[in-house]
Design an enzyme around this catalytic site. Structure first.
Site, PDB file in Angstrom:
ATOM      1  N   ASP A 161      32.904  37.818  39.255  1.00  0.00           N
ATOM      2  CA  ASP A 161      31.414  38.061  38.495  1.00  0.00           C
ATOM      3  C   ASP A 161      31.680  39.547  38.599  1.00  0.00           C
ATOM      4  O   ASP A 161      32.252  40.860  38.837  1.00  0.00           O
ATOM      5  CB  ASP A 161      30.285  37.461  39.459  1.00  0.00           C
ATOM      6  CG  ASP A 161      30.088  36.038  39.011  1.00  0.00           C
ATOM      7  OD1 ASP A 161      30.407  35.450  37.725  1.00  0.00           O
ATOM      8  OD2 ASP A 161      29.506  35.560  40.277  1.00  0.00           O
ATOM      9  N   ASP A 194      28.850  42.664  43.632  1.00  0.00           N
ATOM     10  CA  ASP A 194      30.101  42.153  44.339  1.00  0.00           C
ATOM     11  C   ASP A 194      31.000  41.745  43.853  1.00  0.00           C
ATOM     12  O   ASP A 194      32.300  41.848  44.662  1.00  0.00           O
ATOM     13  CB  ASP A 194      28.807  40.597  44.869  1.00  0.00           C
ATOM     14  CG  ASP A 194      28.026  40.753  45.630  1.00  0.00           C
ATOM     15  OD1 ASP A 194      27.951  41.948  47.281  1.00  0.00           O
ATOM     16  OD2 ASP A 194      27.314  39.191  45.865  1.00  0.00           O
ATOM     17  N   GLU A 224      36.274  33.491  42.071  1.00  0.00           N
ATOM     18  CA  GLU A 224      35.067  33.794  43.134  1.00  0.00           C
ATOM     19  C   GLU A 224      33.885  32.928  43.253  1.00  0.00           C
ATOM     20  O   GLU A 224      33.271  32.359  41.790  1.00  0.00           O
ATOM     21  CB  GLU A 224      33.748  35.723  42.721  1.00  0.00           C
ATOM     22  CG  GLU A 224      33.061  35.798  43.631  1.00  0.00           C
ATOM     23  CD  GLU A 224      32.042  36.714  42.988  1.00  0.00           C
ATOM     24  OE1 GLU A 224      32.758  37.418  41.621  1.00  0.00           O
ATOM     25  OE2 GLU A 224      30.944  37.040  43.062  1.00  0.00           O
ATOM     26  N   ASP A 243      28.933  42.073  38.732  1.00  0.00           N
ATOM     27  CA  ASP A 243      28.432  42.365  38.920  1.00  0.00           C
ATOM     28  C   ASP A 243      28.444  43.459  40.579  1.00  0.00           C
ATOM     29  O   ASP A 243      29.872  43.280  40.814  1.00  0.00           O
ATOM     30  CB  ASP A 243      27.078  41.600  39.728  1.00  0.00           C
ATOM     31  CG  ASP A 243      28.024  40.822  40.063  1.00  0.00           C
ATOM     32  OD1 ASP A 243      29.118  40.770  40.752  1.00  0.00           O
ATOM     33  OD2 ASP A 243      27.390  39.779  40.543  1.00  0.00           O
TER      34      ASP A 243
END
Ligand code: 0RA
Length: 814
Positions: A509, A513, A435, A511
């Site tokens: 990541d 997203d 990402e 998180d």
């Protein structure tokens, strides 16, 4: 003479019993030696499978018409109880002096033998029965209410601890099984019963068996969910279409019996572009499809084309409608019940019985045509959508061909953004899908360029595609990825032999997203390259959870456990337990300290139901809780002791304690509830038979006793040259951990971008240290569902998802 005969009989009975015992032991040993043969594997899947085996027996009892409620309770120590209100497993002497219950619990495949009148339909994926669960459990207890009494028998690793006991009286009936998976078998110590995994299966079972109530309680969190549906499959479809807009209001539903096969089908089209067909045989999700699915597809294609042709609706189309066109936006559930199911395929989830194809096909031919005739307006809407899909598919195919030629993917020239590896043997090659360009850049520097390729994906671009799934194919990153993998694309065109990497590692990541992008990629693989998942080529990278810094040095730690280890090691360099028992070394001290953590965690999870101080007094003062519950005077003695303790220990905060002792006729003993007031708050601790016989209590007790062998309270601790004294093991533990944290900066890991290339290599890329999660087809299916929620038109489910994930993100940030 009579005596003699009697004696002989006794002896022959005894030796038959011994012979039987040997067989049982050999059977149990076989299960423990090769658990995979019986439950698939010993990972999370097999772990949860144990529960399904037991629940399936109760479902069978309900299919036979004798049970309508199943209660499942996850306990604080990851033991679990399954209770039904069926007839109860028979308890009479069955053979060789063994109770029927003992036979069911110890003899492989004995479970169904008593149940002649109804064929065993559910029986789990592996259908191995309770004895296998028993064999793989550290402890297992079965209680049966039957014939006016409550009976109980317990087992360890499948072997009876005692014979069946009659405890007390009851006018109810049912079976209650409590077991705790054996950690010698399930070695991954992070394995826990997952509320959502279990809830999903029980919801599914409730959908598939209308009228049956399954209720799931998690004592670790207090969470509870109940599943009961009067309209079974119809409600299943409404659930599946929850985040979508239905094309027609009524769910199409039919049910029938042909050639000894029971068929039940529900279906409804929605305005999405994905196809969701769930198929079941005997309550088992047949992920790989099979004859029922084949029969359904054939009949659906035929019926839709006949109807459309007859109504002259296909004018705009060159040929006829293809199956894919008709199934776009279709949600369907097919459930068949078959007497002798044959499961085939890689994961044994493909139905093989040939008679089922004809049964499903003829039912759908008749009843769907009938529904179209009775609902002409809705039928027309459905056919229009199919035509639209056929036209779009044609257009997409053209665009795809064009794109493929343009990027010359087949020629082998790879996209510029990607850094390929040198190795050519796919079995040794890995590709990281990373990402973001910045993490991608670090990964390119950090990787082992011989075997590791890196392709950075720009998340935001993927993120906003809120359109037909086919559009994803025009996304640059996705095109690059397809080019890199080398397999081609599209369910029917892919050539898995040509794959260039046997590890495709998704690195995002931690998180919202990141989880969004991961979901999207998994959905992509699930829909476009399913065989890549089936072959086990897809992985998820697991970057570390913590970063610790002391003076100049930094260290990444992969999880909670390594953090604790790290803090403990640091702490031990600066302290000394003065009254450590003789012969105990540092290794044992460490183990002891880590056990205090477990002890404390167990007390914490029990704190919904038990006052901590009451439990601590119980483990330290009561030797045998079951014995205690046998007499009122024993309970009173403990009570006086407890009162004495809190009056002498005002720092405990406890100011009052009132006891209520109740007789329990079912168990033929007593239970008590102790109401305490601690710092002004009232709390009711109930000590009942469930608890007295639980593995939670056993475990607390065993841990406490093992503490005593290492160091007794008060613990005398020397830190540098200061001495400190601790009366409570947990306080001592806290102090040790605090000492470890001194001078340390501790941080939750935030994103991939935060690590420099060498850290990224050490923690996440280096095959020696890294942790990869292999993605299963079930994971991908779950991602696909999440994807629908994220991309769907309906706002409410999406809001719910984001809220839940935001919560998750918040928890991660603490
Ligand atoms: C064999 C015979 C009978 C009941 C059961 C098995 C039975 C097994 C399980 C397992 C979980 N719950 C269960 N409930 C019932 C009934 C024999 C009779 O009463 O006629």
């Amino acid at each position: 003479m009579a005596d003699h005969q009697l004696m002989d009989q006794d002896q022959s009975k005894k030796s038959a019993y011994d012979a039987g015992s040997i067989q049982v032991l050999e059977g149990l040993e076989a299960v423990r030696k090769r658990p995979g043969m019986y439950i698939g594997d010993t990972t999370s899947r097999g772990f949860h499978h144990l529960v399904y085996e037991i629940v399936d027996n109760s479902v069978d009892e309900s299919l036979a018409g004798h049970c309508d409620t199943i209660l499942i309770t996850i306990h604080a120590d990851d033991s679990i109880t399954i209770e039904d209100n069926g007839r109860g497993i028979p308890v009479g002497i069955h053979k060789e002096g063994r109770s029927a219950l003992e036979v069911v619990m110890t003899v492989l495949h004995a479970g169904g033998k008593f149940n002649n009148e109804n064929y065993k339909v559910s029986g789990g994926l592996h259908g191995v029965g309770a004895s296998v669960v028993n064999a793989l459990s550290a402890h297992c207890t079965v209680e049966v209410k039957r014939e006016g009494s409550l009976w109980r028998q317990s087992f360890k690793k499948g072997i009876p601890v005692s014979s069946i006991e009659k405890l007390g009286e009851t006018d109810k009936s049912g079976t209650k099984t409590t077991f705790k998976p054996d950690r010698e078998i399930f070695k991954d110590e992070n394995l826990r019963f997952d509320f959502n995994i279990l809830a999903n299966r029980f919801r599914e079972l409730a959908f598939l068996n209308a009228g049956l109530k399954l209720s799931l309680l998690d004592e670790r969190s207090g969470k509870k969910q109940e599943f009961a549906f009067t309209n079974g499959l119809i409600e299943f479809i409404s659930f599946m279409n929850e985040s979508k807009k239905a094309l027609h209001s009524e769910v199409i539903y039919f049910k029938g019996n042909k050639e000894l096969v029971d068929v039940e089908i529900a279906m409804q089209w929605n305005d999405s572009y994905s196809e969701s067909i769930y198929t079941y045989c005997n309550n088992i999700n047949t992920i790989e499809g099979g004859t029922h699915l084949a029969g359904f597809k054939t009949a659906l294609t035929r019926t839709a084309n006949i109807y459309a042709t007859n109504k002259n609706l296909l004018k705009d189309l060159k040929g006829s409608l293809e199956g894919d066109d008709i199934r776009e936006g279709l949600a369907a559930v097919i459930s068949v019940k078959v007497r002798e199911p044959q499961f085939e395929g890689q994961t044994k989830t493909k139905l093989g019985n040939n008679e089922v194809k004809g049964a499903v096909e003829s039912l759908v031919n008749d009843r769907l045509a009938d529904w179209f005739d009775r609902n002409p307006q809705h039928a027309k809407l459905i056919i229009s959508k199919c035509i639209e899909s056929a036209l779009a598919r044609e257009a997409a195919r053209k665009a795809r061909d064009l794109a493929r030629r343009k990027t010359a993917l087949d020629g082998g020239s790879l996209p510029g953004k990607m850094a390929d590896c040198q190795e050519r043997d796919p079995a040794l090659c890995e590709i990281y899908l990373v990402e973001g360009d910045s993490a991608g850049g670090s990964a390119k520097q950090a990787r082992d360029r011989r075997t590791q390729a890196v392709l950075p994906l720009r998340g935001k671009i993927l993120n906003v595609e809120k359109a037909r799934f086919d559009k994803m194919l025009s996304n640059e990153e996705i095109k690059m990825m397809i080019g890199a993998l080398g397999t081609g694309i599209g369910k029917d065109n892919i050539n898995i032999e040509k794959i260039r990497y046997h590890k495709i590692i998704i690195m995002t990541d931690a998180d919202v997203d990141g989880s969004h992008i991961r979901t999207l990629l998994l959905t992509f693989f699930y829909r476009q390259l399913p065989s890549v998942i089936e072959n086990g080529y897809i992985y998820i990278a697991q970057p570390p959870l913590y970063k610790v810094k002391r003076a100049q040095s930094e260290k990444y730690l992969k999880d909670e456990k390594s953090l604790t280890q790290f803090l403990l090691d640091t702490s031990l360099q600066n302290m000394n337990v003065i009254n450590l028992k003789e012969g105990k070394d540092e290794k044992e001290l460490k183990k002891f300290i880590l056990n205090i953590k477990k002890f404390d965690e167990l007390l914490k999870t029990l704190s919904h139901r038990f006052e901590r101080e009451v439990l601590i007094q119980m483990v330290s003062k009561v030797r045998n809780l079951e014995q205690l519950l046998k007499s009122e005077s024993g309970i009173n003695e403990f009570y006086l002791n407890f009162k004495n303790w809190f009056t002498q220990n005002p720092t405990s905060g406890i100011s009052q304690g009132d006891i209520k002792i109740l007789k329990n006729n079912e168990y033929g003993n007593y239970e008590f509830s102790l109401v305490t007031v601690k710092f002004g708050y009232k709390f009711d601790t109930v000590v009942n038979n469930q608890f007295a016989f639980s593995t939670e209590w056993k475990e607390l007790k065993e841990m406490w006793d093992s503490f005593q062998t290492v160091v007794e309270t008060p613990i005398q601790l020397k830190i540098n040259s200061n001495e400190e004294t601790f009366h409570d093991y947990v306080d001592f533990y806290q102090r040790v951990m605090d000492l470890g944290k001194k001078g340390l900066s501790l941080q939750r890991y935030k994103g991939l971008g935060e690590m420099n290339p060498s850290q990224l290599w050490e923690t996440t890329l280096n095959p020696e240290n890294r942790h990869l999660l292999r993605v299963t087809i079930e994971d991908a299916m779950a991602a696909d569902e999440t994807f629908s929620v994220l991309m769907g038109e309906q706002v409410e489910p999406r809001r719910k998802f984001i809220e839940e994930n935001a919560l998750l993100a918040k928890e991660l940030d603490v």
